[in-house]
Design a protein around this motif. Structure first.
Motif, PDB file in Angstrom:
ATOM      1  N   LYS A 187      24.664  10.970  26.797  1.00  0.00           N
ATOM      2  CA  LYS A 187      25.958  11.546  26.415  1.00  0.00           C
ATOM      3  C   LYS A 187      25.840  13.047  26.159  1.00  0.00           C
ATOM      4  O   LYS A 187      25.006  13.508  25.391  1.00  0.00           O
ATOM      5  N   VAL A 212      28.051  16.693  25.309  1.00  0.00           N
ATOM      6  CA  VAL A 212      29.271  17.338  24.824  1.00  0.00           C
ATOM      7  C   VAL A 212      29.443  18.638  25.601  1.00  0.00           C
ATOM      8  O   VAL A 212      28.488  19.415  25.723  1.00  0.00           O
ATOM      9  N   GLU A 218      32.421  14.011  25.393  1.00  0.00           N
ATOM     10  CA  GLU A 218      33.526  14.796  24.820  1.00  0.00           C
ATOM     11  C   GLU A 218      33.542  16.156  25.509  1.00  0.00           C
ATOM     12  O   GLU A 218      32.486  16.739  25.769  1.00  0.00           O
ATOM     13  N   SER A 219      34.743  16.657  25.778  1.00  0.00           N
ATOM     14  CA  SER A 219      34.873  17.962  26.427  1.00  0.00           C
ATOM     15  C   SER A 219      36.017  18.725  25.789  1.00  0.00           C
ATOM     16  O   SER A 219      37.086  18.166  25.540  1.00  0.00           O
ATOM     17  N   TYR A 220      35.788  20.015  25.531  1.00  0.00           N
ATOM     18  CA  TYR A 220      36.785  20.842  24.859  1.00  0.00           C
ATOM     19  C   TYR A 220      36.960  22.166  25.604  1.00  0.00           C
ATOM     20  O   TYR A 220      35.979  22.756  26.066  1.00  0.00           O
ATOM     21  N   ASN A 258      35.293  21.722  16.792  1.00  0.00           N
ATOM     22  CA  ASN A 258      35.256  20.774  17.913  1.00  0.00           C
ATOM     23  C   ASN A 258      33.970  19.956  17.897  1.00  0.00           C
ATOM     24  O   ASN A 258      33.977  18.744  18.150  1.00  0.00           O
ATOM     25  N   MET A 259      32.853  20.618  17.597  1.00  0.00           N
ATOM     26  CA  MET A 259      31.571  19.916  17.609  1.00  0.00           C
ATOM     27  C   MET A 259      31.507  18.897  16.480  1.00  0.00           C
ATOM     28  O   MET A 259      30.967  17.791  16.669  1.00  0.00           O
ATOM     29  N   GLU A 279      34.010  17.258  15.336  1.00  0.00           N
ATOM     30  CA  GLU A 279      34.823  16.148  15.846  1.00  0.00           C
ATOM     31  C   GLU A 279      34.033  15.301  16.836  1.00  0.00           C
ATOM     32  O   GLU A 279      34.082  14.063  16.806  1.00  0.00           O
ATOM     33  N   ALA A 280      33.286  15.965  17.722  1.00  0.00           N
ATOM     34  CA  ALA A 280      32.487  15.246  18.717  1.00  0.00           C
ATOM     35  C   ALA A 280      31.388  14.409  18.058  1.00  0.00           C
ATOM     36  O   ALA A 280      31.132  13.266  18.458  1.00  0.00           O
ATOM     37  N   ILE A 307      31.020  10.453  18.603  1.00  0.00           N
ATOM     38  CA  ILE A 307      29.888   9.926  19.388  1.00  0.00           C
ATOM     39  C   ILE A 307      28.799   9.347  18.490  1.00  0.00           C
ATOM     40  O   ILE A 307      28.133   8.366  18.849  1.00  0.00           O
ATOM     41  N   ILE A 327      23.810  12.039  20.827  1.00  0.00           N
ATOM     42  CA  ILE A 327      24.117  13.203  21.659  1.00  0.00           C
ATOM     43  C   ILE A 327      22.835  13.689  22.310  1.00  0.00           C
ATOM     44  O   ILE A 327      21.909  14.174  21.643  1.00  0.00           O
ATOM     45  N   VAL A 344      24.065  19.444  24.684  1.00  0.00           N
ATOM     46  CA  VAL A 344      25.351  20.126  24.509  1.00  0.00           C
ATOM     47  C   VAL A 344      25.439  21.285  25.489  1.00  0.00           C
ATOM     48  O   VAL A 344      24.551  22.157  25.513  1.00  0.00           O
TER      49      VAL A 344
END
Length: 372
Positions: free
Chosen positions: A174, A176, A206-208, A221-222, A224-225, A229, A234, A237
């Motif tokens: 996974k 990010v 996850e992608s932002y 954002n991170m 949140e990821a 996840i 992870i 990144v």
């Protein structure tokens, strides 16, 4: 997404001398330049519009180098009218309108919002002021574009991330993705280049698209990821630049991640180079700002002085924007910066001294990788 093609030849001239130009197949160019329609002497005013200050490169490298190069090219008679928009598209539009009203000779434009500034680009064109898009490809009738090969940047970042994950990388790993601002056309190209390498090899969990390239937004954002996840799930990144990478590291450390996953970046900021030394960030993309800035100044002066042969020698690529096709361009190549080549890149090019990188906090880490 912008398309790109080669124009005339593969050689890119970035020096001012006749010898350098002739080596690229441009003959009979004197030091003063030749043109059927010279428009200005050395008393030129170059308007420089830069987008923000969060990225330290603009104040530390781009502006000083362009200012110095314009002075050198014009025997200290030319000047640079510099303003920074502070990441405000409205402010930049007002700044550009003032430059048009003041009658600057050429505008170097690094757009906050490539689409929103198109109206001012058209106004400059109508006023007879050439506009060269600098670092970011603006919409509207620009005369030329200089930047780095942005899709290649994304490809280099993604390939480096995959290398860091090793031979055991799996489609279930996974990742990010922390992409740049949706108003920046470069961010779209970085993202496209990265996805061309990552798709089918890992899972983009996850992608932002990070508003304003703001490190604080990236940190949020991170966080949140990580919550979505799981901090132990992870594998890596992708961060489109170094500023956001700093926010990402803070989010991971605040979440209690002690063994940080591989993390990319871009711009070779001093703090990022130190994070690479310390093992907090795997890589950055080193882009030769002196080369880009010097060539931009050369293009701007050659354009207003009517030195068409020199201008053509500096713009042997072409790119397409959403509004215009076949824009003369120069695309500068990039390098993946890791622990292994710090000395051969940013130190050798005079961007940083070892003493700036290897402060007391990083001295032992520097010694461990032979950086001394």
């Amino acid at each position: 997404m912008n398309t790109r093609s080669r124009r005339i030849a593969l050689c890119v001239a970035v020096a001012t001398t006749a010898l350098s130009l002739s080596s690229c197949g441009v003959l009979n160019v004197s030091g003063e330049g030749k043109s059927a329609s010279p428009t200005k002497g050395n008393d030129v005013t170059i308007g420089l519009l830069l987008p923000e200050t969060a990225n330290t490169r603009y104040e530390n490298f781009d502006y000083p180098i362009i200012k110095e190069q314009v002075a050198s090219l014009t025997k200290n008679q030319g000047k640079v009218d510099y303003v920074n928009a502070g990441q405000s598209a409205d402010k930049q539009a007002s700044q550009m309108q003032k430059m048009i009203d003041d009658g600057v000779d050429t505008i170097l434009l690094d757009a906050v919002d490539a689409h929103a500034i198109a109206g001012e680009v058209k106004k400059a064109k109508d006023a007879g002021i050439p506009v060269i898009a600098y670092d970011r490809l603006a919409e509207g009738p620009i005369d030329a574009y200089i930047s780095f090969d942005n899709e290649l940047v994304g490809e280099v970042q993604a390939r480096s991330l995959l290398d860091a994950l090793g031979s055991g990388v799996d489609t279930s790993d996974k990742i990010v993705m922390m992409n740049g601002s949706p108003t920046d056309p470069n961010a779209k190209q970085f993202k496209a280049g990265a996805l061309s390498e990552l798709n089918g090899k890992v899972t983009i969990a996850e992608s932002y698209d990070t508003k304003d390239w703001d490190p604080k937004n990236a940190e949020s954002n991170m966080t949140e990821a990580i919550n979505a996840i799981g901090k132990d799930n992870i594998a890596g990144v992708y961060s489109a630049n170094d500023g956001m990478a700093g926010g990402i590291v803070k989010a991971m450390e605040d979440a209690g991640i002690t063994s940080l996953p591989p993390l990319t970046g871009q711009d070779a900021e001093l703090a990022a180079v130190q994070r690479i030394v310390a093992g907090q960030q795997y890589m950055s993309v080193y882009k030769s700002y002196p080369q880009e800035a010097q060539a931009a100044a050369q293009m701007a002066v050659a354009k207003v002085q009517g030195k068409d042969i020199e201008f053509d020698a500096l713009t042997q690529d072409t790119v397409d924007s959403p509004t215009d096709k076949g824009i003369p361009a120069q695309l500068v190549t990039v390098t993946a910066l890791t622990k292994k080549n710090i000395k051969a890149t940013v130190v050798a090019d005079g961007i940083y001294k070892i003493s700036q990188i290897c402060t007391s906090k990083y001295a032992s880490k520097c010694a461990a990788i032979g950086l001394k």
